[in-house]
Write a protein that holds these residues in place. Sequence first.
Motif, mmCIF file in Angstrom:
data_model
loop_
_atom_site.group_PDB
_atom_site.id
_atom_site.type_symbol
_atom_site.label_atom_id
_atom_site.label_comp_id
_atom_site.label_asym_id
_atom_site.label_seq_id
_atom_site.Cartn_x
_atom_site.Cartn_y
_atom_site.Cartn_z
ATOM 1 N N TRP A 52 1.529 -1.288 -0.025
ATOM 2 C CA TRP A 52 -0.286 0.143 -0.316
ATOM 3 C C TRP A 52 0.090 1.608 -0.047
ATOM 4 O O TRP A 52 2.301 1.329 0.178
ATOM 5 N N GLY A 53 0.235 2.710 -0.429
ATOM 6 C CA GLY A 53 0.983 3.742 -0.393
ATOM 7 C C GLY A 53 0.591 4.931 0.291
ATOM 8 O O GLY A 53 -0.972 4.291 0.068
ATOM 9 N N ILE A 54 0.945 6.180 0.802
ATOM 10 C CA ILE A 54 0.003 6.769 1.117
ATOM 11 C C ILE A 54 1.279 8.383 0.437
ATOM 12 O O ILE A 54 2.693 8.672 0.749
ATOM 13 N N GLU A 55 1.018 9.465 -0.062
ATOM 14 C CA GLU A 55 1.750 10.562 -0.796
ATOM 15 C C GLU A 55 0.995 11.486 0.514
ATOM 16 O O GLU A 55 -0.905 11.682 0.443
ATOM 17 N N ALA A 56 1.956 12.282 1.065
ATOM 18 C CA ALA A 56 0.860 13.904 1.286
ATOM 19 C C ALA A 56 1.865 14.751 0.529
ATOM 20 O O ALA A 56 3.145 15.029 0.351
ATOM 21 N N LYS A 57 0.989 16.448 0.552
ATOM 22 C CA LYS A 57 2.074 16.664 -0.144
ATOM 23 C C LYS A 57 1.452 17.987 0.743
ATOM 24 O O LYS A 57 0.276 18.389 1.503
ATOM 25 N N LYS A 58 1.965 18.845 1.423
ATOM 26 C CA LYS A 58 2.243 19.754 2.771
ATOM 27 C C LYS A 58 0.926 20.326 3.269
ATOM 28 O O LYS A 58 -0.311 20.841 3.151
ATOM 29 N N THR A 59 0.831 19.000 3.691
ATOM 30 C CA THR A 59 -0.210 18.774 5.299
ATOM 31 C C THR A 59 -0.025 19.293 6.680
ATOM 32 O O THR A 59 1.507 18.209 6.822
ATOM 33 N N THR A 60 -0.739 20.062 6.679
ATOM 34 C CA THR A 60 -0.290 20.286 7.924
ATOM 35 C C THR A 60 -1.094 20.741 9.035
ATOM 36 O O THR A 60 -1.924 20.817 9.169
ATOM 37 N N VAL A 61 -0.727 20.761 10.417
ATOM 38 C CA VAL A 61 -1.493 20.291 11.752
ATOM 39 C C VAL A 61 -1.265 21.847 12.467
ATOM 40 O O VAL A 61 0.362 21.302 13.223
ATOM 41 N N SER A 62 -1.516 22.676 13.286
ATOM 42 C CA SER A 62 -1.466 23.294 13.785
ATOM 43 C C SER A 62 -2.063 22.986 14.946
ATOM 44 O O SER A 62 -3.567 22.190 15.729
ATOM 45 N N PHE A 63 -1.811 22.636 16.754
ATOM 46 C CA PHE A 63 -1.590 22.049 17.314
ATOM 47 C C PHE A 63 -2.134 23.631 19.152
ATOM 48 O O PHE A 63 -1.456 24.489 19.020
ATOM 49 N N SER A 64 -3.565 23.322 19.513
ATOM 50 C CA SER A 64 -2.756 23.971 20.853
ATOM 51 C C SER A 64 -3.725 23.642 22.570
ATOM 52 O O SER A 64 -4.365 22.530 21.273
#
Length: 195
Positions: A52-64
């Motif tokens: 299987w495969g996964i590709e991420a393009k500029k994925t961002t997560v901001s945390f508080s």
Amino acid sequence: LRGDEQGVFEIKGPLKVEHVRLKDSKGILSEGLLVADAILDLKFTQPFIPGWGIEAKKTTVSFSLGDRNAGQISLAGAHHSSPLAGNFDVTVENMDHDIVPLILGSSADQVRMVAGRIVSLKSRGTYNAKKEADSLNIGLDSLILKLKGADIRVKGGYWPAGVMDINYELEDAKFSLGDDLLISKSEMNKLNVNQ
């Protein structure tokens, strides 16, 4: 969310997670309410051949966490399970020590950051498996890490105690892991610690 009959599906767009209460039996996670704002651009593949495969393009997560900004992580890259191979481009900014165990996952009980922040971490590279079982090659184009007020605890005591500022740079590095053996080389490997 979009998919097709070839086993490919994509997740694109914003995702917000609110009011998640952090609590764990080991006491590794800081108690508090977590908010995560993500912008996703992910593509998953499950072809009719093994793997299987996964590709991420500029994925961002901001945390508080509670009422404070707890950092941001950005990721681009790809992972393929068979044969094992991938590439990554990761940036972490202003990450609070309370969020680090979420990123480390199961490793968090071996290495803990109990105070301070990851001011910045930038890393880009590739990885692939050798033909032999349990062996992995990692190539780092660059790794730049800045920690401020970091109090790091390593199980077994292999790290000095106390709060410190750390700057670390690694360029053009290659690692081979397998059979409990680590082979490495790099063009630049620079560490500066102020305690």
